[in-house]
Design a protein around this motif. Structure first.
Motif, PDB file in Angstrom:
ATOM      1  N   TYR A  38       0.812  -1.211   0.000  1.00 47.93           N
ATOM      2  CA  TYR A  38       0.000   0.000   0.000  1.00 47.93           C
ATOM      3  C   TYR A  38       0.854   1.274   0.000  1.00 47.93           C
ATOM      4  N   TYR A  39       1.806   1.352   0.936  1.00 48.74           N
ATOM      5  CA  TYR A  39       2.608   2.579   1.011  1.00 48.74           C
ATOM      6  C   TYR A  39       3.578   2.709  -0.152  1.00 48.74           C
ATOM      7  N   ALA A  40       3.943   1.565  -0.765  1.00 51.39           N
ATOM      8  CA  ALA A  40       4.865   1.629  -1.899  1.00 51.39           C
ATOM      9  C   ALA A  40       4.137   2.084  -3.162  1.00 51.39           C
TER      10      ALA A  40
ATOM     11  N   ALA B  56      -1.437   7.806  -0.152  1.00 58.84           N
ATOM     12  CA  ALA B  56      -2.278   7.469   0.995  1.00 58.84           C
ATOM     13  C   ALA B  56      -2.936   8.690   1.634  1.00 58.84           C
ATOM     14  N   PHE B  57      -2.185   9.801   1.655  1.00 58.11           N
ATOM     15  CA  PHE B  57      -2.538  10.867   2.592  1.00 58.11           C
ATOM     16  C   PHE B  57      -3.395  11.970   1.988  1.00 58.11           C
ATOM     17  N   GLY B  58      -4.136  12.626   2.866  1.00 57.66           N
ATOM     18  CA  GLY B  58      -4.850  13.842   2.480  1.00 57.66           C
ATOM     19  C   GLY B  58      -6.309  13.572   2.177  1.00 57.66           C
TER      20      GLY B  58
ATOM     21  N   MET C 221      15.368  13.348  14.499  1.00 58.43           N
ATOM     22  CA  MET C 221      15.036  12.264  13.570  1.00 58.43           C
ATOM     23  C   MET C 221      13.527  12.084  13.604  1.00 58.43           C
ATOM     24  N   GLU C 222      12.902  12.171  12.443  1.00 56.43           N
ATOM     25  CA  GLU C 222      11.470  11.888  12.380  1.00 56.43           C
ATOM     26  C   GLU C 222      11.288  10.544  11.686  1.00 56.43           C
ATOM     27  N   VAL C 223      10.659   9.609  12.371  1.00 59.32           N
ATOM     28  CA  VAL C 223      10.480   8.264  11.810  1.00 59.32           C
ATOM     29  C   VAL C 223       9.093   8.158  11.189  1.00 59.32           C
TER      30      VAL C 223
ATOM     31  N   CYS D  36       8.011   9.572   8.229  1.00 61.70           N
ATOM     32  CA  CYS D  36       7.657  10.983   7.967  1.00 61.70           C
ATOM     33  C   CYS D  36       6.592  11.135   6.882  1.00 61.70           C
ATOM     34  N   GLY D  37       6.206  10.047   6.224  1.00 70.88           N
ATOM     35  CA  GLY D  37       5.164  10.151   5.194  1.00 70.88           C
ATOM     36  C   GLY D  37       5.548  11.169   4.142  1.00 70.88           C
ATOM     37  N   ASN D  38       4.614  12.062   3.812  1.00 68.38           N
ATOM     38  CA  ASN D  38       4.880  13.011   2.729  1.00 68.38           C
ATOM     39  C   ASN D  38       5.637  14.267   3.184  1.00 68.38           C
TER      40      ASN D  38
ATOM     41  N   ARG E  47      10.160   4.304   5.209  1.00 68.93           N
ATOM     42  CA  ARG E  47      10.311   3.021   4.501  1.00 68.93           C
ATOM     43  C   ARG E  47       9.919   3.094   3.036  1.00 68.93           C
ATOM     44  N   SER E  48       8.910   3.893   2.739  1.00 69.81           N
ATOM     45  CA  SER E  48       8.353   3.872   1.386  1.00 69.81           C
ATOM     46  C   SER E  48       9.075   4.864   0.458  1.00 69.81           C
ATOM     47  N   ALA E  49       9.589   4.340  -0.667  1.00 68.13           N
ATOM     48  CA  ALA E  49      10.303   5.188  -1.630  1.00 68.13           C
ATOM     49  C   ALA E  49       9.361   6.248  -2.191  1.00 68.13           C
ATOM     50  N   ARG E  50       8.114   5.882  -2.395  1.00 69.53           N
ATOM     51  CA  ARG E  50       7.135   6.831  -2.927  1.00 69.53           C
ATOM     52  C   ARG E  50       6.955   8.010  -1.963  1.00 69.53           C
ATOM     53  N   GLN E  51       6.847   7.685  -0.657  1.00 75.42           N
ATOM     54  CA  GLN E  51       6.677   8.758   0.334  1.00 75.42           C
ATOM     55  C   GLN E  51       7.958   9.584   0.464  1.00 75.42           C
ATOM     56  N   ARG E  52       9.102   8.926   0.321  1.00 72.04           N
ATOM     57  CA  ARG E  52      10.370   9.681   0.403  1.00 72.04           C
ATOM     58  C   ARG E  52      10.444  10.708  -0.728  1.00 72.04           C
TER      59      ARG E  52
ATOM     60  N   GLY F 234       7.738  10.563  16.069  1.00 73.79           N
ATOM     61  CA  GLY F 234       6.978   9.794  15.085  1.00 73.79           C
ATOM     62  C   GLY F 234       5.501  10.032  15.284  1.00 73.79           C
ATOM     63  N   ASN F 235       4.836  10.495  14.249  1.00 72.88           N
ATOM     64  CA  ASN F 235       3.384  10.658  14.322  1.00 72.88           C
ATOM     65  C   ASN F 235       2.738   9.537  13.521  1.00 72.88           C
ATOM     66  N   GLU F 236       1.895   8.762  14.175  1.00 74.62           N
ATOM     67  CA  GLU F 236       1.178   7.645  13.541  1.00 74.62           C
ATOM     68  C   GLU F 236       2.128   6.670  12.842  1.00 74.62           C
ATOM     69  N   VAL F 237       3.231   6.354  13.485  1.00 77.95           N
ATOM     70  CA  VAL F 237       4.100   5.326  12.916  1.00 77.95           C
ATOM     71  C   VAL F 237       3.944   4.012  13.693  1.00 77.95           C
ATOM     72  N   LEU F 238       3.713   4.096  15.004  1.00 82.00           N
ATOM     73  CA  LEU F 238       3.534   2.855  15.780  1.00 82.00           C
ATOM     74  C   LEU F 238       2.343   2.058  15.255  1.00 82.00           C
ATOM     75  N   ASP F 239       1.286   2.758  14.848  1.00 83.56           N
ATOM     76  CA  ASP F 239       0.087   2.034  14.389  1.00 83.56           C
ATOM     77  C   ASP F 239       0.305   1.343  13.054  1.00 83.56           C
ATOM     78  N   ALA F 240       1.406   1.694  12.379  1.00 83.47           N
ATOM     79  CA  ALA F 240       1.695   1.104  11.065  1.00 83.47           C
ATOM     80  C   ALA F 240       2.723  -0.027  11.163  1.00 83.47           C
ATOM     81  N   LEU F 241       3.113  -0.395  12.398  1.00 84.13           N
ATOM     82  CA  LEU F 241       4.065  -1.505  12.555  1.00 84.13           C
ATOM     83  C   LEU F 241       3.289  -2.822  12.528  1.00 84.13           C
TER      84      LEU F 241
HETATM   85  C1  LIG Z   1       0.229   6.485   8.920  1.00 80.44           C
HETATM   86  S1  LIG Z   1       1.623   7.028   8.048  1.00 80.44           S
HETATM   87  C2  LIG Z   1       1.990   8.537   8.924  1.00 80.44           C
HETATM   88  C3  LIG Z   1       2.819   9.504   8.131  1.00 80.44           C
HETATM   89  C4  LIG Z   1       3.156  10.833   8.800  1.00 80.44           C
HETATM   90  N1  LIG Z   1       3.928  10.632  10.006  1.00 80.44           N
HETATM   91  C5  LIG Z   1       1.913  11.634   9.106  1.00 80.44           C
HETATM   92  O1  LIG Z   1       1.580  11.774  10.279  1.00 80.44           O
HETATM   93  O2  LIG Z   1       1.265  12.134   8.154  1.00 80.44           O
HETATM   94  C6  LIG Z   1       2.909   5.931   8.558  1.00 80.44           C
HETATM   95  C7  LIG Z   1       4.180   6.103   7.776  1.00 80.44           C
HETATM   96  O3  LIG Z   1       5.226   5.420   8.465  1.00 80.44           O
HETATM   97  C8  LIG Z   1       6.042   4.744   7.518  1.00 80.44           C
HETATM   98  N2  LIG Z   1       6.727   3.672   8.276  1.00 80.44           N
HETATM   99  C9  LIG Z   1       6.186   2.604   8.885  1.00 80.44           C
HETATM  100  N3  LIG Z   1       7.103   1.882   9.564  1.00 80.44           N
HETATM  101  C10 LIG Z   1       8.272   2.520   9.396  1.00 80.44           C
HETATM  102  C11 LIG Z   1       9.610   2.287   9.855  1.00 80.44           C
HETATM  103  N4  LIG Z   1       9.899   1.232  10.627  1.00 80.44           N
HETATM  104  N5  LIG Z   1      10.573   3.138   9.486  1.00 80.44           N
HETATM  105  C12 LIG Z   1      10.281   4.208   8.691  1.00 80.44           C
HETATM  106  N6  LIG Z   1       9.047   4.479   8.222  1.00 80.44           N
HETATM  107  C13 LIG Z   1       8.046   3.658   8.567  1.00 80.44           C
HETATM  108  C14 LIG Z   1       5.062   4.307   6.448  1.00 80.44           C
HETATM  109  O4  LIG Z   1       5.693   4.008   5.226  1.00 80.44           O
HETATM  110  C15 LIG Z   1       4.136   5.518   6.382  1.00 80.44           C
HETATM  111  O5  LIG Z   1       4.584   6.472   5.454  1.00 80.44           O
END
Ligand SMILES: C[S@@+](CC[C@H](N)C(=O)[O-])C[C@H]1O[C@@H](n2cnc3c(N)ncnc32)[C@H](O)[C@@H]1O
Length: 383
Positions: A54-56, A60-62, A97-99, A101-103, A129-134, A168-175
């Protein structure tokens, strides 16, 4: 393969139908070759596989994507974070460091706000992680804050550097998580299989790791939920990259007793497709976002095991109000009204204010955190 049970909101365009057919074929082949996937493997594939994830593959966003996050609503979160970061950067010096970071919206707005406060970081790492988001993040930085672009590095994985602030904003929920069902008073992992060419859960063998993860809980037979098994590796990396400073994670979730509440007997999985939220991750593989809520007690326990201090835990609403979001409301003109609407959405309890939480994990932080001034619920996590 077309699924007759697909609901009306998931009606696809011809292009989406083609992508879905390709994705379904790919995941079925994966299962045919290697047997059922653990749920964590399935979630990892569905979100991050380079060809099908999905993220590749998707924007996703907006409002025109599948979901909106706080940084996309307005710059208020960034401005509050900048007020929290400025004294820390001043005292401890500065790399952020922002983990996940999405868009790149949060990074751009944070750099802008820190610049205005006269405290830009020496380096702002964006880990995604996602090249598209980078690529999207690089474009955002170049257009929104070109004056700070030379301090920004956008990378796929943790860099060889030390940070004062990890956010990290909303990154834990994407693990990726482990999904389980209690059967005969034992947590059994739910695997993703493909009987008759359809993705379905099957029950796998109980593992010692899952038993240990859930050992403090007495859940009834039939109860299904998730264990945050991806969090350990993530927090281990974060702790390894933190110098003197703080890790701050914002996400939706609860303390453990609420996460595994008897009423939440189906778990917390939430999928997003075209702003529609539903709980079935086995439909639309690779076309929809899959998330799980966060067990913040588990996050705190892991962090403390890694030698970090639990420095704060509160609701997003209380955090932002503590950092003066109310002062950013503006006047009675159109931008002021828009700002007030965004502030309401971010802070009101029935919007994002209460479900979203903020947790701070620190190492030798010499500056008091302001975001937990009005309300600090650390005791609820560990009590
Ligand atoms: C729900 S999105 C949130 C994006 C952004 N932080 C925001 O609040 O708009 C989660 C993002 O985290 C990335 N992501 C998930 N696990 C990651 C990891 N271990 N390292 C880096 N990026 C990760 C995903 O590819 C995705 O772009």
């Amino acid at each position: 393969m077309p699924n007759p049970s697909r609901p009306a909101w998931a009606t696809l365009t011809p292009a989406q139908a083609q992508i879905l057919a390709r994705n379904e074929q790919a995941v079925l082949q994966l299962i045919e070759r290697g047997g059922p996937l653990t749920f964590s493997e399935y979630m990892n594939w569905a979100l991050y596989d380079q060809d099908h994830g999905y993220y590749a593959q998707h924007e996703a966003f907006g409002e025109s994507g599948d979901f909106v996050t706080a940084p996309l609503l307005s710059s208020h979160l960034a401005r509050c974070l900048a007020r929290e970061w400025a004294p820390i950067l001043d005292r401890h010096g500065g790399t952020i460091m922002e983990v996940g970071c999405g868009n790149g919206q949060l990074a751009a707005d944070t750099l802008e706000a820190l610049g205005r406060l006269g405290q830009p970081p020496t380096r702002y790492w964006m880990i995604e992680r996602s090249a598209r988001q980078r690529a999207a993040a690089a474009a955002r930085i170049a257009t929104s804050v070109p004056q700070w672009a030379d301090r920004v590095r956008i990378v796929a994985d943790w860099p060889d550097d030390e940070a004062t602030i990890i956010v990290g904003n909303e990154v834990l929920d994407a693990l990726p998580v482990t999904r389980f069902r209690i059967q005969d008073q034992e947590p059994q992992p739910l695997l993703v299989a493909a009987p008759e060419g359809r993705l379905r859960y099957v029950v796998g063998d109980a593992t010692e790791a899952l038993r240990t993860e859930l050992a403090d809980l007495a859940l009834p037979d039939g109860y299904e939920s998730e264990a945050l098994t991806g969090a350990f590796g993530f927090l281990e990396e974060a702790a390894r990259h933190l110098g003197h400073g703080v890790i701050l994670l914002i996400d939706y979730g609860f303390p453990r007793p609420e996460f595994y509440h008897p009423d939440r007997s189906g778990g917390t999985l939430m999928c997003h497709f075209r702003q529609h939220a539903h709980p079935d991750p086995l439909i639309l593989p690779g076309l929809q976002d899959i998330t799980a809520h966060v067990d913040f007690t588990r996050v705190a326990q892991i962090a403390m095991r890694l030698g970090l201090t639990l420095a704060g835990y509160t609701s997003q609403g209380a955090f932002l109000l503590s950092l003066g979001i109310g002062e950013d409301a503006g006047g009675d003109d159109a931008p002021g009204l828009r700002a007030r609407q965004a502030i309401k959405r971010l802070t009101l309890p029935h919007e994002m204010g209460e479900l979203f939480k903020v947790i701070a994990l620190a190492r030798d932080l010499a500056v008091p955190l302001q975001g937990f001034r009005l309300l600090d619920r650390r005791r609820r996590l560990l009590g």
